[in-house]
Design a protein around this motif. Structure first.
Motif, PDB file in Angstrom:
ATOM      1  N   ILE A  56       4.846  -2.943  -7.114  1.00 55.18           N
ATOM      2  CA  ILE A  56       5.262  -1.993  -7.813  1.00 55.18           C
ATOM      3  C   ILE A  56       6.738  -1.504  -7.825  1.00 55.18           C
ATOM      4  CG2 ILE A  56       4.676   0.695  -8.036  1.00 55.18           C
ATOM      5  CD1 ILE A  56       2.628  -1.305  -9.097  1.00 55.18           C
ATOM      6  N   SER A  57       7.415  -1.946  -6.732  1.00 54.24           N
ATOM      7  CA  SER A  57       8.898  -1.626  -6.934  1.00 54.24           C
ATOM      8  C   SER A  57       9.667  -2.394  -7.809  1.00 54.24           C
ATOM      9  CB  SER A  57       9.574  -1.584  -5.476  1.00 54.24           C
ATOM     10  OG  SER A  57       9.432  -2.948  -4.883  1.00 54.24           O
ATOM     11  N   SER A  58       8.948  -3.794  -7.826  1.00 55.79           N
ATOM     12  CA  SER A  58       9.860  -4.495  -8.820  1.00 55.79           C
ATOM     13  C   SER A  58       9.158  -4.183 -10.551  1.00 55.79           C
ATOM     14  CB  SER A  58       9.333  -6.122  -8.836  1.00 55.79           C
ATOM     15  OG  SER A  58       9.838  -6.579  -7.626  1.00 55.79           O
ATOM     16  N   VAL A  59       7.969  -3.338 -10.429  1.00 59.20           N
ATOM     17  CA  VAL A  59       7.585  -2.975 -11.640  1.00 59.20           C
ATOM     18  C   VAL A  59       8.419  -1.895 -12.284  1.00 59.20           C
ATOM     19  CG1 VAL A  59       5.664  -1.884 -12.920  1.00 59.20           C
ATOM     20  CG2 VAL A  59       5.220  -3.580 -11.311  1.00 59.20           C
ATOM     21  N   LYS A  60       8.970  -1.115 -11.233  1.00 57.50           N
ATOM     22  CA  LYS A  60       9.712   0.230 -11.747  1.00 57.50           C
ATOM     23  C   LYS A  60      10.929  -0.467 -12.258  1.00 57.50           C
ATOM     24  CE  LYS A  60       7.759   3.524  -8.766  1.00 57.50           C
ATOM     25  NZ  LYS A  60       7.931   3.677  -7.059  1.00 57.50           N
ATOM     26  N   ALA A  61      11.629  -1.307 -11.558  1.00 58.38           N
ATOM     27  CA  ALA A  61      12.931  -2.053 -12.019  1.00 58.38           C
ATOM     28  C   ALA A  61      13.038  -2.655 -13.226  1.00 58.38           C
ATOM     29  CB  ALA A  61      13.472  -2.962 -10.946  1.00 58.38           C
ATOM     30  N   THR A  62      11.701  -3.566 -13.556  1.00 61.37           N
ATOM     31  CA  THR A  62      11.448  -4.351 -14.622  1.00 61.37           C
ATOM     32  C   THR A  62      11.281  -3.314 -15.854  1.00 61.37           C
ATOM     33  OG1 THR A  62      10.430  -5.929 -13.223  1.00 61.37           O
ATOM     34  CG2 THR A  62      10.086  -6.191 -15.572  1.00 61.37           C
ATOM     35  N   LYS A 119       0.833  -1.251  -0.171  1.00 58.59           N
ATOM     36  CA  LYS A 119       0.065   0.116  -0.005  1.00 58.59           C
ATOM     37  C   LYS A 119       0.932   1.242   0.029  1.00 58.59           C
ATOM     38  CE  LYS A 119      -4.395  -1.774   1.866  1.00 58.59           C
ATOM     39  NZ  LYS A 119      -4.756  -2.425   3.156  1.00 58.59           N
ATOM     40  N   ALA A 120       2.277   1.160   0.645  1.00 63.55           N
ATOM     41  CA  ALA A 120       2.872   2.415   0.550  1.00 63.55           C
ATOM     42  C   ALA A 120       3.720   2.387  -0.804  1.00 63.55           C
ATOM     43  CB  ALA A 120       3.938   2.336   1.768  1.00 63.55           C
ATOM     44  N   TYR A 130      -2.844   4.312 -13.039  1.00 61.27           N
ATOM     45  CA  TYR A 130      -4.178   4.088 -13.003  1.00 61.27           C
ATOM     46  C   TYR A 130      -4.622   4.134 -11.607  1.00 61.27           C
ATOM     47  CZ  TYR A 130      -4.612   2.816 -17.822  1.00 61.27           C
ATOM     48  OH  TYR A 130      -4.761   2.699 -19.237  1.00 61.27           O
ATOM     49  N   LYS A 131      -3.710   4.778 -10.670  1.00 65.94           N
ATOM     50  CA  LYS A 131      -4.220   5.168  -9.224  1.00 65.94           C
ATOM     51  C   LYS A 131      -5.592   5.622  -9.043  1.00 65.94           C
ATOM     52  CE  LYS A 131      -2.196   7.090  -5.196  1.00 65.94           C
ATOM     53  NZ  LYS A 131      -3.578   7.809  -4.481  1.00 65.94           N
TER      54      LYS A 131
END
Ligand code: DI6
Ligand code: FE
Length: 406
Positions: free
Chosen positions: A111-117, A105-106, A189-190
């Motif tokens: 999502i942190s893996s999405v940024k790196a990918t 949620k933070a 899409y938040k």
């Protein structure tokens, strides 16, 4: 004459003959199906003989197993093998008291893996994923399912699936590629979750299907993932495009997702710690496999066990897999997962082996091709230097020696 033995084959010359092997066929219900001191004949990559080692059997190439144990190649039927970066820092955060949901949620978590990918090149993703793959192959894995889901935009999802395809073309391994666009809500899409589901259904699934980059579609149906209704919309779209379906279901809470995937004749419902009795009945009715993931259970320090005994009593086939991923199961050992299935879930060593052979094949819809040593199936086999198949679940932290035949 047993089911696996056929008419005399003395007149045939196989391409390859593996003889003097203790064969674990996995072709019988609730049994290893052991043939002691047997032989397997292979032609054109398929098994054409399984049975007694008769001196008249002939082949262009003969392998003397010398009493070693011949098993179906192991199948890891649920992985997120391809991603950028790692999440060791989140492991530390969790040990300091944060929960997986709080981190997600933070803006951390998936999502942190999405940024790196998104930042990683195709070559970088290929290089890191194949390094991981090599650990699995070293433990006798010959088939692996690989999900997308760390892109969450069309380009990056396609990039991940192209890497999966290239892995299958480069390594002597069978890849089952799964599109998991609905893994998490991307930052763009938040507050517009339905808008993202429209993108998944209207653009991503049609493109993935057209480019034949996946055979299945998966969804993370969860409070921190996508709802029952959104999942159903994706299932309808996937089916319309001829893709099979499966689901991350009941991992953190009961969303009735397993009932949904069963009612759509899905291949498997995966995780299942919070599975209800009603969903178990639906899974049994529709032959949906229960894929259990002890690595995530262990790494999240979950205390609620999946209802193994109820699944057993309902005769729902149980598969097990590494669920390799950077957030909840950074595990690259299928043998350790077999051991955990026994120690944590109280599955038997036979059930653990079924979970990575015949039932894992069912979970991928490939049980006519692989998962057991039977005439007509692909000869994707592993010869193990062990004393009994129980040993694969017993030993942990190292692998018995093995030789792959693919
Ligand atoms: N459940 C899981 O265990 C993985 N995905 C999912 O839907 C976790 C993925 C991650 O945390 O990166
Ligand atoms: Fe997963």
């Amino acid at each position: 004459m047993s089911q696996t033995e056929t008419k005399p084959f003395e007149h045939l010359i196989f391409d390859r003959l593996i003889r003097r092997a203790n064969i674990v066929t996995m072709a019988k219900k609730n049994d290893y199906g052991i043939i002691e001191n047997g032989a397997v004949g292979i032609s054109n990559g398929r098994i054409v003989y399984v049975g007694a080692d008769k001196s008249k059997l002939n082949a262009k190439e003969t392998i003397d197993a010398d009493g070693q144990w011949l098993l179906p190649g192991l199948i890891d039927c649920h992985t997120h093998l391809i991603y950028g970066g790692n999440r060791a820092h989140e492991f530390a955060m969790r040990l300091n008291g944060a929960t997986y949901e709080e981190i997600a949620k933070a803006g951390g978590g998936i999502i942190s893996s999405v940024k790196a990918t998104r930042q990683a090149s195709e070559q970088e993703l290929f290089d890191s994923a194949t390094k991981r793959l090599e650990s699995l192959i070293a433990e006798g894995v010959t088939t692996i399912e690989i999900k997308s889901g760390y892109g969450l935009d069309l380009d990056t999802e396609l990039k991940m699936l192209r890497v999966a395809k290239k892995i299958g073309e480069t390594y002597p391994i069978r890849i089952a590629p799964t599109f998991l666009g609905a893994h998490a809500l991307p930052p763009e899409y938040k507050d517009n979750s339905d808008g993202y589901i429209d993108l998944v259904c209207n653009e991503m699934i049609p493109t993935v299907a057209k480019e034949q980059l996946a055979t299945s579609v998966d969804v993370f149906c969860e409070n921190i993932g996508f709802s029952y209704q959104q999942t159903e919309k994706i299932f309808k779209t996937a089916k319309k495009h001829g893709l099979q379906i499966k689901l991350h279901a009941e991992q953190l809470s009961d969303q009735n997702g397993a009932t949904l995937v069963a009612q759509y004749d899905g291949l498997s419902a995966d995780h299942l710690e919070y599975l209800s009795q009603n969903s178990i009945e639906q899974m049994a009715k529709h032959s949906t496999v229960a894929t259990l993931l002890p690595g995530a259970f262990y790494f999240l320090r979950e205390t609620k066990l999946p209802p193994i005994q109820a699944l057993r009593e309902a005769d729902v086939p149980m598969a097990i897999a590494t669920d390799h991923n950077p957030g909840t199961s950074p595990c690259l050992s299928i043998l350790l997962i077999m051991n955990m299935a026994c120690t944590l879930f109280k599955m038997t060593p036979l059930e653990a082996l079924q979970g990575v052979t015949i039932n894992a094949a069912k979970a991928l819809g490939l049980n006519n091709e692989i998962g057991s040593i039977e005439i007509g199936k692909k000869a994707e086999l592993v010869l193990w230097n062990i004393g009994h198949p129980n040993q694969l679940s017993y030993q942990f932290g190292s692998s018995p020696e093995n030789t792959l035949f693919t």
